[in-house]
Design an enzyme around this catalytic site. Structure first.
Site, mmCIF file in Angstrom:
data_model
loop_
_atom_site.group_PDB
_atom_site.id
_atom_site.type_symbol
_atom_site.label_atom_id
_atom_site.label_comp_id
_atom_site.label_asym_id
_atom_site.label_seq_id
_atom_site.Cartn_x
_atom_site.Cartn_y
_atom_site.Cartn_z
ATOM 1 N N GLU B 66 0.824 -1.214 0.000
ATOM 2 C CA GLU B 66 0.000 0.000 0.000
ATOM 3 C C GLU B 66 0.855 1.260 0.000
ATOM 4 O O GLU B 66 0.521 2.244 -0.659
ATOM 5 C CB GLU B 66 -0.927 0.001 1.221
ATOM 6 C CG GLU B 66 -2.068 -1.002 1.143
ATOM 7 C CD GLU B 66 -1.615 -2.442 1.347
ATOM 8 O OE1 GLU B 66 -0.513 -2.638 1.912
ATOM 9 O OE2 GLU B 66 -2.361 -3.352 0.968
ATOM 10 N N HIS B 135 -11.196 -5.823 8.111
ATOM 11 C CA HIS B 135 -11.977 -5.593 6.903
ATOM 12 C C HIS B 135 -13.242 -4.788 7.165
ATOM 13 O O HIS B 135 -14.129 -4.727 6.328
ATOM 14 C CB HIS B 135 -12.392 -6.932 6.265
ATOM 15 C CG HIS B 135 -11.246 -7.715 5.693
ATOM 16 N ND1 HIS B 135 -10.268 -8.268 6.468
ATOM 17 C CD2 HIS B 135 -10.937 -8.013 4.415
ATOM 18 C CE1 HIS B 135 -9.401 -8.899 5.688
ATOM 19 N NE2 HIS B 135 -9.775 -8.757 4.439
#
Lengths: 421, 330, 417
Positions: B66, B135
């Protein structure tokens, strides 16, 4: 028993899928984990294995059709005897809550469409929230500011004493300007008129109660022939010095009291409970009880003892006018050491006055009437006045009170005696 | 699917997909980059079909990193590109946090405008999908707290379609939060409509009893609560914030001055959140209109729990209506 | 592949010049041991082809061919009994069966998610069985086979995937840390733990010494944290084996999206040995991992192992691999199945009787049944779980919030929703 298999969520957060092809038909025997249907979701094509072994009794979705996650797909007769469902319910079937029992595999849950029922006992959370009742809520504060109303002078009629908009508007509409408005409280049909206690009246009531039930009151009475004082009054009124000056019996009584204090200073003192002291003042701040449209007020003439008669007369006159108009300066309402109340103007002979809180003596001046009196052994009509003196017996004893009262009486019945004071 | 008179019924995911496509067609410098966005079309299929139509030079499947995605996007932006980055899930934005906060947010200020960062960072966020750890996070407050960034969140398919295009066209870095539990919810999109400005909040339901402010996944929940409240005779006014930084509070002020009562709702833990800042601003600006204190309904100050506990964690209809009851009791 | 014996503490980095071939022109030429020299010209297509050919090449350690033939290796010949091979086979069969059952349970809605290890059994069993009881393993989220070896029952893994907990086994007792869902974050954790082992003086004492092994995938090898782990491990000579299961795919990203060099060669760049092994050969994995752990135990760590294997199923049950990879690749790898080659070997060499295979099949059926029963009756956590054990030292404001929440929860007429 017949088990229903509902469409699970086969990918994170899916809500529906399309039936592509059934691999079984009603009447077929299926084993555990046998692939029974192919579905297509937004993310993948997936084959679903059967969670039950048995015989297919019914297909509950059409090929080509779109089925929502949680909807029944297939009914399978497992041949088991009916079993009491576990507390959590059987996957894919209606659970105790009336909804399809869902597990982690069933994707985003729909938001509940009704509030869940509560148990009967519910404490009032709002009561727990508030530790103290506010003076007024912000919008009411704003209104009060706009209307120029001092919230500290308004009594709240809302729950718990909160000041409401109506309270503020009423205060603004009151006839006098100092915020102690009255409410027009006639209650139709009951024969009653309700008047809320506020402002001056409220303050007075509080003071009176405090004084009456704190200081032990003793009241002494003296009936005096004030004819000489009345004659002096006439004589002085014709003198240049007193032209335009209002001389009243109260003027002379005030002057007499100031002189008499010299001989009995105890009446010009104050019992201080907190410090355990009696404070003796070497000045006289003379309070004059005045009746006003707003109620009883007691403005003070500061250092009245220093004023000769004329100055005292002017001061009294001003004081009375100012008080009646409601314009007494706040400083003039404070610091009194002794009070005179002129009940004579109401046509009353005498009474039992209540001390101004913090003071030790109050003189009530009664009406002056022509009454029969004995002068040199003969019965003649004379100007007679009754004086009443209430004292705080903690500070002033009987001898002191009597001396003070007789001194005043002497000065009013023979003003020339003032030379000796 | 075509609807009536130019209306299309689409899901929120499809709205994003079509919006990104439109932006790519309009400007050749727009590129999409992220893990699995190309060949796979994204784990939620948001970028489905884009690599096939625009090619591998404009839709980049990146290595798994990321910080690498955002850092290289900064470099591409310096080169004149308009990168649209995808962070696969909210819980995975943190390796990129340094590049976002110390670089993406600061280049414009550092260079005093000589260098621009027209970068969009798309982040699916929020819970309610029964997922494993990391998540279901709501990290938007960290970014709203960072000067130099702009932060928005769509709540429905129509907003998704327009807002993603506006974010891509914006010359400032935009963190674009997408409510993943709402990806499959549908709405009717009118392609001929003129959308409101990106950094504007919107009144989505008129009412009188109280104002309820929410954003992202909670807007739907609040509207459902309002429907139930209506049955009890209470009309709630609902505002979708849409923009989290900068906040557009003017509509909120107007509403609160009328209703006198405000409830703020978000999934994120309440402690030190942007909801708290919003409540303070409204309290200050609308003090004389407030009949009750501003109430907040938020996630608890705990890590996001295992999936089987999330229904108890997330603000739901009952908690929102309990807050309405409380605020009306003052 | 160069193998170097190093003293436990080194002060100077490797003496070989490692220049950058793309900067400074031909005058800065690396001598030995770079990818460019060994793999030929730097043509991207050839490099990618080289990456794909992971089951061939001299550098790939293999002891059992896909056809079940024992082959020897100059450095890693393994003395192993029939019973041990049987045991490894049994492990792999049971682990695969558990994995398949869990996959089915997810399809049936009993689990929210499952990360299948299908195809990677040998890599995990081989590595797991090479560990000693005193070692510590740091998994990612797919190492159900390693968990098996460390005494973590498959049912203990279900909590995560069913959404009941975030890892319920005891990492200290089992020597197997909780799953790490943030990709690559465990690399630094493993390195730090290994640094602790060295600081505690737990290495250099022969077979009783400790070591750490960190499991991650090819995708994770791109994460910055993993590179920092390599730097730290090298600089501190940490006794950690970096075990990379290169299953060729990170969701839809193939290996060439993560690297231009075979992964095991990255270690050279950081200053420690890297070795490539046939990840579908349980014997080779066992041998190489045992060697690597011994290196760490003696103070010669770290070591990077690249186990070349294949993700036969999807990334997780939410994934559809048909969207990004070709079926023929899958077919190719089916021919290299880790279980099949061992079965063939056992049968051909007469190392196991039919009763053995029947026993294993029965055990697998029994395991599947047990897992299904367990999974379908797992209890739902109570409302207090949300506030449970956030801190070691309690926080008054949280306790108050917890009490408020429980009172709120109890105020509803029905227990469940």
């Amino acid at each position: 028993m017949t088990r229903i298999f509902a469409l699970p969520d086969v990918g994170e957060g899916l809500t529906e899928a399309e039936i592509v092809r059934w691999h079984v038909a009603p009447g077929d025997t299926v084993t555990l984990n046998q692939i029974i249907v192919e579905i297509e979701t937004a993310k993948a094509a997936v084959e679903l294995p059967s969670p039950y072994a048995g015989v297919v009794s019914e297909l509950l979705a059409e090929p080509g059709g779109t089925v929502a996650v949680g909807s029944p797909l297939i009914a399978i007769d497992t041949g088991e005897s009916a079993v009491e469902p576990a507390a959590a319910g059987v996957i894919g079937e209606e659970g105790p809550g009336g909804r399809i029992t869902t597990l982690v595999g069933y994707g985003p849950r729909t938001t509940t469409v009704a509030r869940r029922p509560r148990k009967p006992v519910v404490t009032d959370p709002a009561a727990d929230d508030r530790e103290s009742v506010p003076l007024a809520k912000p919008p009411v504060r704003k209104l009060a500011k706009e209307l120029g109303i001092d919230l500290s002078t308004v009594l709240g009629s809302g729950t718990g004493g909160v000041i409401t908009r109506e309270d503020v508007r009423r205060a603004a509409a009151a006839p006098t300007g100092n915020g102690a408005g009255f409410s027009a409280g006639a209650v139709p049909g009951t024969g009653q008129r309700r008047e809320p206690v506020r402002g001056v009246r409220k303050a007075t009531a509080a003071a009176v109660v405090s004084s009456a039930f704190t200081a032990p009151h003793v009241t002494m009475f003296l009936t005096v022939d004030v004819t000489p004082m009345m004659q002096l009054r006439v004589r002085l009124a014709n003198q240049a010095e007193f032209r335009g000056v209002k001389l009243t019996p109260l003027t002379f009584a005030a002057r007499a009291a100031c002189l008499a204090i010299r001989r009995t200073p105890e009446v010009n003192a104050s019992w201080q409970e907190e410090t355990g002291e009696i404070v003796y003042f070497d000045y006289v701040h003379l309070g004059i009880a005045a009746a006003t449209p707003r109620g009883l007020v007691v403005p003070k003439i500061h250092h009245a003892d220093r004023m000769p008669l004329r100055e005292l007369a002017v001061a009294l006159d001003e004081l009375a006018t100012t008080a009646r108009d409601g314009h007494t300066a706040p400083a003039d309402m404070l610091g009194g050491t002794i009070t005179i109340t002129n009940i004579g103007v109401f046509g009353i002979d005498t009474g039992t006055p209540i001390l101004n809180p913090g003071e030790s003596a109050i003189l009530a001046l009664g009406a002056i009437r022509e009454r029969p009196w004995v002068v040199d052994g003969a019965l003649v009509p004379r100007q007679i006045c009754q004086l009443a003196l209430s004292v705080d017996h903690r500070v002033v004893d009987g001898a002191q009170g009597s001396r003070f009262l007789t001194d005043i009486g002497a000065l009013l019945s023979d003003p020339a005696l003032a030379l000796t004071f | 699917m075509a609807g009536s008179a130019g209306f299309q019924t689409i899901t929120l995911a499809k709205g994003l997909n079509q919006g990104i496509r439109a932006a790519m067609e309009a400007d050749p410098k727009v590129i999409v980059m992220g893990e699995d966005v190309g060949k796979l079309g994204g784990v939620f299929r948001i970028t489905d079909g884009l690599q096939k139509d625009f090619g591998e030079q404009r839709v980049l499947d990146t290595p798994l990193g990321e910080s690498g995605i955002i850092g290289t996007a900064v470099g591409l932006a310096l080169r004149g590109y308009r990168p649209v980055c995808e962070i696969q899930f909210d819980g995975f934005v943190f390796p990129a946090f340094d590049q976002i906060v110390t670089q993406l947010a600061r280049f414009h200020y550092r260079s005093q405008g000589k260098l621009r960062m027209p970068v969009v960072v798309r982040v699916p966020y929020g819970g309610g999908i029964g997922a494993v750890e990391h998540h279901s996070e709501s990290p938007e407050s960290y970014f709203a707290h960072t000067p130099g960034l702009k932060v928005v969140s769509c709540a429905n398919a129509v907003d998704a379609y327009w807002m993603i295009q506006q974010a891509i066209a914006c010359d400032d870095p935009v963190i674009f939060f997408e409510p993943k539990r709402r990806y499959w919810e549908k709405a009717a999109l009118d392609l001929t409509a003129t959308p409101p400005p990106l950094f504007s909040s919107r009144l989505v339901r008129s009412g009188t009893a109280a104002t309820v402010v929410a954003y992202g996944p909670m807007v739907r929940t609040v509207l459902d609560a309002a429907a139930v409240a209506e049955q009890d005779g209470q009309q709630l006014e609902v505002i979708d914030l849409r923009t989290l930084s900068p906040l557009d509070l003017a509509p909120v002020f107007v509403s609160v001055r009328r209703t006198g009562r405000l409830i703020c709702v978000s999934e994120a833990p309440g402690e030190a959140s942007l909801i708290g800042d919003l409540a303070a601003r409204v309290s200050q600006e609308c003090f004389y209109s407030l009949e009750a204190p501003v109430l907040r309904v938020t996630g608890f100050d705990t890590p996001y729990p295992p999936a089987k506990c999330e229904e108890d964690y997330l603000p739901d209809l009952d908690r929102i209506l309990d807050a309405v009851d409380r605020v009306l009791r003052y | 592949m160069p193998s170097r014996k190093r003293a436990p503490s080194r002060s100077a980095p490797a003496a070989e010049p490692v220049g950058d071939p793309t900067v400074g022109g031909p005058t800065v030429r690396p001598i030995v041991g770079t990818a460019m020299e060994i793999d030929g010209p730097h043509d991207p297509q050839q490099v990618i082809a080289g990456l794909r050919a992971t089951s061939e090449g001299e550098d790939l350690v293999q002891l059992l061919t896909p056809e079940g033939q024992r082959v020897s290796h100059p450095r890693f010949d393994l003395e192993i009994s029939a019973a041990q091979i049987q045991s490894l086979y049994r492990d792999m069969v049971l682990v695969r069966r558990a994995d398949r059952e869990a996959n089915v349970l997810q399809r049936q809605g009993q689990l929210g998610l499952w990360a299948p290890l299908l195809g990677q059994e040998a890599a995990q069993i081989g590595a797991g069985r090479a560990m000693s009881p005193q070692d510590m393993a740091f998994p990612s989220y797919r190492e159900h086979g390693v968990a098996w070896c460390r005494g973590v029952d498959p049912t203990e893994l279900f909590g995560i995937f069913r959404g009941i907990d975030q890892g319920s086994w005891d990492p200290v007792r089992t020597g197997f840390q909780l799953y790490s869902i943030v990709v690559g974050s465990q690399g630094l954790h493993a390195t730090g733990y290994a640094m602790g082992q060295r600081l505690d003086g737990k290495i250099g004492n022969g077979e009783t010494s400790e070591a750490t092994i960190c499991f991650f995938g090819d995708g994770a090898s791109s994460q910055g944290d993993v590179h920092e782990a390599f730097v730290w491990a090298a600089v501190y000579d940490a006794p950690v084996v970096f075990f990379c299961q290169n299953n060729q795919w990170a969701i839809s990203a193939s290996l060439d999206r993560q690297t231009r060099v075979p992964l095991y060669r990255r270690a050279r760049g950081y200053g420690f040995p890297g070795i490539r092994v046939d990840g579908n050969d349980v014997l080779a994995v066992y041998a190489v991992t045992r060697w690597a752990l011994r290196e760490c135990r003696s103070g010669n760590g770290p070591v990077l192992i690249e186990a070349c294997t294949y993700r036969m199923d999807a990334h997780t049950t939410s994934d559809d691999p048909t969207r990004y990879r070709l079926a023929d690749e899958l077919e190719e790898w089916k021919l290299k199945d880790p279980l099949e080659r061992v079965r063939v070997h056992l049968v051909r060499e007469g190392l196991a009787e039919p009763e053995f295979f029947n026993g294993v099949a029965d055990a697998a059926d029994e395991l599947a049944r047990r897992l299904r029963d367990y999974c379908t009756s797992m209890p739902v956590p109570g409302p207090e779980r949300i506030f449970s054990k956030i801190y070691a030292e309690p926080s008054p404001s949280l306790q108050a919030a917890r009490a408020d929440y429980l009172a709120y929860h109890a105020s509803f007429a029905e227990g469940d929703h």
